[in-house]
Motif scaffolding. Structure first.
Motif, PDB file in Angstrom:
ATOM      1  N   GLN A 267     -61.488  14.579  16.089  1.00  0.00           N
ATOM      2  CA  GLN A 267     -61.479  13.359  16.898  1.00  0.00           C
ATOM      3  C   GLN A 267     -60.864  13.616  18.271  1.00  0.00           C
ATOM      4  O   GLN A 267     -61.344  13.090  19.297  1.00  0.00           O
ATOM      5  CB  GLN A 267     -60.714  12.249  16.172  1.00  0.00           C
ATOM      6  N   MET A 268     -59.795  14.419  18.323  1.00  0.00           N
ATOM      7  CA  MET A 268     -59.196  14.765  19.606  1.00  0.00           C
ATOM      8  C   MET A 268     -60.202  15.470  20.508  1.00  0.00           C
ATOM      9  O   MET A 268     -60.309  15.187  21.709  1.00  0.00           O
ATOM     10  CB  MET A 268     -57.970  15.673  19.399  1.00  0.00           C
ATOM     11  N   ASP A 271     -62.911  12.984  21.658  1.00  0.00           N
ATOM     12  CA  ASP A 271     -62.354  12.078  22.671  1.00  0.00           C
ATOM     13  C   ASP A 271     -62.271  12.771  24.028  1.00  0.00           C
ATOM     14  O   ASP A 271     -62.616  12.182  25.063  1.00  0.00           O
ATOM     15  CB  ASP A 271     -60.974  11.582  22.248  1.00  0.00           C
ATOM     16  N   LYS A 272     -61.801  14.024  24.029  1.00  0.00           N
ATOM     17  CA  LYS A 272     -61.718  14.768  25.287  1.00  0.00           C
ATOM     18  C   LYS A 272     -63.108  14.987  25.876  1.00  0.00           C
ATOM     19  O   LYS A 272     -63.299  14.928  27.092  1.00  0.00           O
ATOM     20  CB  LYS A 272     -61.031  16.108  25.053  1.00  0.00           C
ATOM     21  N   GLN A 274     -65.717  13.032  25.569  1.00  0.00           N
ATOM     22  CA  GLN A 274     -66.184  11.791  26.171  1.00  0.00           C
ATOM     23  C   GLN A 274     -65.477  11.519  27.492  1.00  0.00           C
ATOM     24  O   GLN A 274     -66.105  11.109  28.486  1.00  0.00           O
ATOM     25  CB  GLN A 274     -65.954  10.635  25.197  1.00  0.00           C
ATOM     26  N   GLN A 275     -64.168  11.756  27.525  1.00  0.00           N
ATOM     27  CA  GLN A 275     -63.408  11.534  28.762  1.00  0.00           C
ATOM     28  C   GLN A 275     -63.927  12.416  29.889  1.00  0.00           C
ATOM     29  O   GLN A 275     -64.077  11.967  31.037  1.00  0.00           O
ATOM     30  CB  GLN A 275     -61.925  11.809  28.521  1.00  0.00           C
TER      31      GLN A 275
END
Length: 522
Positions: A267-268, A271-272, A274-275
């Motif tokens: 997930q980390m 998330d990175k 997508q950012q």
């Protein structure tokens, strides 16, 4: 009349079971012998050893040695001593398999006839924990996984020792908090290697040595759950086709804990990703190749990412930790080896980590001898196997009537489709034919001389052929670096006289020291 029918029904079921326990193996054996007879001009039958009924007695002996006595590998070594053949057929739990310690046969399975074999039941047996990854897949799935991993283990990546140094410094600080205190150094090594492996493979350390990374779910519980789940996997694979019979509730809970741990990293990473997409930036971290980051560029399927990450973490943590544990077990019970190794380390590197590099570690000769000898006596994966996916052959093992006492077996062996060929690295590494009369002794100096009967495939600490371990240089570099740093800092190791000799073995997916390695570094 009805009582008579009930009586017949009651005794029919057990009689049927008993008959099947004898008739199924009999059919398997006769079918194999008929096929060998048809090809008798160019193949021979290996010695066959039965365990009636249904291969259950030898299976129970294996379980007893594995679970209760922790002496499974010495049991196999004794088995070969009594069998007096390098290759033979063995009946275990309903199936006949071919077992071998012949280097030429192992080479054939792992390399020459690589395409004739698969993992067999491994994918199903390991699925609850590992899913679909490099250690469970065959064919294109395996090739793709390996291609993704290869850049992670380039020399440029492995030579970056800063991460290892940071974590070793933490380990040294822990050991210096209570100088001279006996501690299980094996447990500390498992913490060390999960910290280094998660940073190396996932881009961020789980920090178990320093209390746990708060961003990672089950950061401190993962190690215990991973060990316990692997112990069940080791039992499942030994059940052959009946692996699903072993699926206890606690095993399912351990698997969930391990998956939740990895899902935090997944997930980390997502998330990175997508950012950085929103910012139009590349997801790479500096100039380093991070496996999970690169895999996320190909797929955002959380299950695919989780399975692949769990598979590679198994190798990144367990193999190196077990190797370090065995190194320090041997250094503890062989003080002269410890003294000689420490002298060479201080002569070559002094007491500063600044002199250590990928290249200089390779040039430390006696360190290399100690690591090689440790891997010889205590290979990290002591037993392995492959399942034939088509009718094929092994070059040796068939008994020639003209030469019945030939240990190797001078005629080829027929391997029918569906047969598992087990190769026993632990026994091969201790075979006096290749390693001399002192094959069971820890003697690093043996690596300084050429062996008379040496074979290119008689030493297989990291497997061989197309599936040779990608991370072997990383494991050897980390083990060498940690050993040097600890011997730079500590001049004595105490507790060797209390360690069991020979040791008891924890034989799961990798082999570690049962009961740990309680020693004091002074």
């Amino acid at each position: 009349m009805s009582i008579y029918i009930l009586f017949l029904t009651a005794i029919a079921a057990p009689i049927t079971i008993v008959l099947l326990l004898f008739l199924i193996p009999l059919y398997q054996d006769l079918s194999y012998r008929f096929q060998v007879w048809r090809q008798r001009s160019h193949v021979g039958s290996p010695p066959t050893f039965y365990s009636l009924p249904f291969g259950i007695p030898v299976f129970t002996r294996i379980l007893k040695r594995l679970l209760k006595e922790k002496t499974l590998m010495p049991f196999f070594e004794t088995l070969w001593h009594h069998r007096k053949a390098a290759t033979f057929r063995q009946q275990v739990f309903g199936q006949f398999g071919i077992w071998t310690i012949d280097p030429e046969n192992i080479k054939t399975v792992l390399s020459t006839n690589f395409k004739d074999y698969s993992f067999g039941n491994r994918n199903g047996a390991f699925a609850p924990l590992l899913g679909d990854g490099i250690f469970t897949l065959d064919g294109q799935g395996w090739k793709h996984s390996r291609a993704m991993l290869r850049p992670q283990f380039t020399r440029q990546q492995i030579a970056q020792l800063d991460s290892i140094e940071r974590n070793v410094t933490t380990l040294i600080s822990i050991l210096k908090e209570s100088p001279g205190q006996v501690r299980d150094i094996q447990a500390l090594f498992f913490q060390l290697t999960i910290d280094t492996a998660t940073e190396f493979l996932f881009g961020e350390s789980v920090q178990t040595l320093s209390g746990g990374n708060p961003k990672i779910v089950h950061a401190l519980e993962f190690g215990k759950a991973f060990n316990a789940a692997q112990a069940v996997l080791a039992k499942r694979i030994r059940l052959n086709s009946f692996y699903n019979a072993l699926n206890p509730r606690e095993f399912q809970d351990w698997c969930k804990t391990c998956k939740s741990f990895i899902e935090s990293y997944v997930q980390m990473t997502l998330d990175k990703q997508q950012q950085n997409k929103n910012k139009n930036q590349d997801l790479s971290q500096g100039h380093s190749y991070v496996f999970l980051t690169e895999l996320a560029k190909e797929t955002n399927d959380p299950k695919v990412l989780r399975d692949q990450a769990l598979n590679i973490l198994l190798a990144g943590r367990d193999t190196t930790a077990s190797l370090l544990a065995w190194i320090f077990y041997n250094l503890a019970i062989h003080p002269k080896v410890f003294a000689r190794l420490r002298k060479e380390i201080l002569d070559q590197f002094g007491t500063s980590p600044s002199t250590l590099s990928f290249e200089s570690l390779k040039q430390c000769t006696y360190l290399r001898y100690v690591i090689n000898e440790t891997l010889r006596l205590y290979p990290l994966v002591p037993v392995n196997g492959r399942c034939a996916i088509r009718d094929t052959y092994l070059p040796h093992g068939g008994v020639n009537p003209a030469d019945p006492d030939n240990y190797i077996g001078s005629k080829p062996v027929f391997v029918p489709k569906g047969t598992v060929v087990g190769y026993f690295v632990y026994v091969l590494h201790r075979d006096p034919h290749y390693w001399g009369a002192d094959a069971d002794e820890f003697r690093p100096e043996r690596w300084a001389k050429h062996r008379e009967n040496a074979h290119p495939w008689d030493y297989l600490p990291f497997n061989g052929g197309p599936r040779i371990c990608l991370g072997q240089q990383f494991a050897l570099t980390e083990a060498g670096y940690v050993t040097v740093r600890l011997l730079q800092e500590f001049s004595e190791i105490r507790g060797g006289d209390t360690l069991p000799v020979p040791p008891k073995l924890e034989s799961q997916l990798t082999m570690s020291v049962y009961g740990g390695v309680p020693v004091a570094l002074v």
